[in-house]
Scaffold this active site. Structure first.
Site, PDB file in Angstrom:
ATOM      1  N   ASP A   1      -9.734   2.516   2.858  1.00 49.64           N
ATOM      2  CA  ASP A   1      -9.662   1.841   4.154  1.00 49.64           C
ATOM      3  C   ASP A   1     -10.108   2.762   5.281  1.00 49.64           C
ATOM      4  O   ASP A   1     -10.628   2.295   6.305  1.00 49.64           O
ATOM      5  CB  ASP A   1      -8.231   1.373   4.436  1.00 49.64           C
ATOM      6  CG  ASP A   1      -7.815   0.185   3.587  1.00 49.64           C
ATOM      7  OD1 ASP A   1      -8.699  -0.585   3.178  1.00 49.64           O
ATOM      8  OD2 ASP A   1      -6.606   0.028   3.340  1.00 49.64           O
TER       9      ASP A   1
ATOM     10  N   LYS B 231       0.814  -1.219   0.000  1.00 47.18           N
ATOM     11  CA  LYS B 231       0.000   0.000   0.000  1.00 47.18           C
ATOM     12  C   LYS B 231       0.848   1.270   0.000  1.00 47.18           C
ATOM     13  O   LYS B 231       0.478   2.270  -0.622  1.00 47.18           O
ATOM     14  CB  LYS B 231      -0.961  -0.003   1.191  1.00 47.18           C
ATOM     15  CG  LYS B 231      -2.027  -1.085   1.111  1.00 47.18           C
ATOM     16  CD  LYS B 231      -2.967  -1.039   2.294  1.00 47.18           C
ATOM     17  CE  LYS B 231      -4.005  -2.155   2.192  1.00 47.18           C
ATOM     18  NZ  LYS B 231      -4.980  -2.105   3.314  1.00 47.18           N
TER      19      LYS B 231
END
Length: 278
Positions: A109, A72
């Site tokens: 997220d 990420k």
């Protein structure tokens, strides 16, 4: 009924290591079929040196995708046009292409965690004490959400203390933050414990923390399994409200779907696909 991809399907991918366990392909393909979209979603086990080129080639062909552990942060650095949330968290989990901006990305997220945490607690995060286990890409999203929601206090516990200290320093003084050595964590009083480590992906993994040693009302494990996770089961045995990461998974997937297609995602189908249970 078996789904056979149609010719000229747009390709959407999940890049990570590991990806075999992921429910993302099942729920995204179910959503795409529900809306009869000319697209297919697959998980790809990716090597670090190929992540950016895969992001660019897939999105330039009209598709896009998600990025998971451990890429990420690398994905965030690969973008031409990162969102404000990506810039703030240093992590990207969804990407797509725009002709005037190039490779674009966001971090869904953050909103997914906040929604799942509030559903578990039955209230907002404001004025709550939170223990965050981990200091990687997933933890950054949680920490950012906690700062944005004005929690009362955030303890970041990690096996490598320096990583927890760095994350705490990056977040600044939005809320009171303390870095803790996960190996020395023995007790504490919290409204919510969040596991943002990768422990639990493998059945042989040790628990990142022993729930009965903590005075906590609730636990959210970002790791998920078809029958929960060992950490969730241990937390429930200790009397906590506990849930694995499937609600977070669906909400971040739904937000990704919106970024790609500019359509309302069929959440009921997505939730039904992962069989979210209490």
């Amino acid at each position: 009924m078996t789904h056979h991809p149609r010719p000229l399907d747009r390709l959407y991918v999940l890049l990570g290591d590991p990806v075999k366990h992921s429910l993302s392909p099942a729920l995204q393909n179910a959503a795409m079929r529900e809306l009869d979209l000319d697209a297919v979603y697959v998980g790809l086990l990716a090597w670090e040196e190929l992540v950016e080129s895969l992001m660019r080639s897939v999105s330039r062909l009209g598709g896009g995708g998600n990025v998971t552990v451990p890429y990420k942060t690398l994905a965030a650095d690969s973008l031409d046009h990162p969102s404000e949330t990506v810039t703030s968290t240093g992590a990207c989990n969804v990407f797509w292409w725009e002709e005037d901006r190039g490779l674009c990305g966001d971090n869904t997220d953050v909103e997914a965690f906040q929604g799942a945490a509030e559903a578990l607690l039955g209230s907002g995060l404001v004025d709550k004490r939170v223990l965050l286990l981990g200091a990687g890409g997933a933890a950054r999203a949680v920490a950012y959400a906690c700062g944005r929601a004005k929690v009362e206090g955030l303890d970041i516990a990690n096996r490598t203390l320096s990583s927890a200290v760095s994350l705490a320093d990056e977040l600044g003084g939005a809320v009171p933050i303390q870095a803790v050595d996960l190996n020395e964590l023995e007790s504490g009083c919290y409204d919510l414990v969040v596991n943002a480590t990768s422990l639990g992906l493998a059945p042989s993994d040790p628990l990142p923390v022993i729930p009965r040693s903590l005075d906590s009302k609730a636990l959210l494990d970002l790791v998920y399994g078809h029958d929960g996770t060992p950490l969730v089961r241990a937390a429930r045995e200790a009397g906590m409200r506990a849930e694995d990461g499937r609600r977070v998974l669906v909400e971040q997937a739904a937000a990704s779907f919106e970024r790609w297609f500019r359509l309302d995602p069929p959440r009921e189908v997505m939730y039904r696909t992962v069989e979210l249970t209490d």
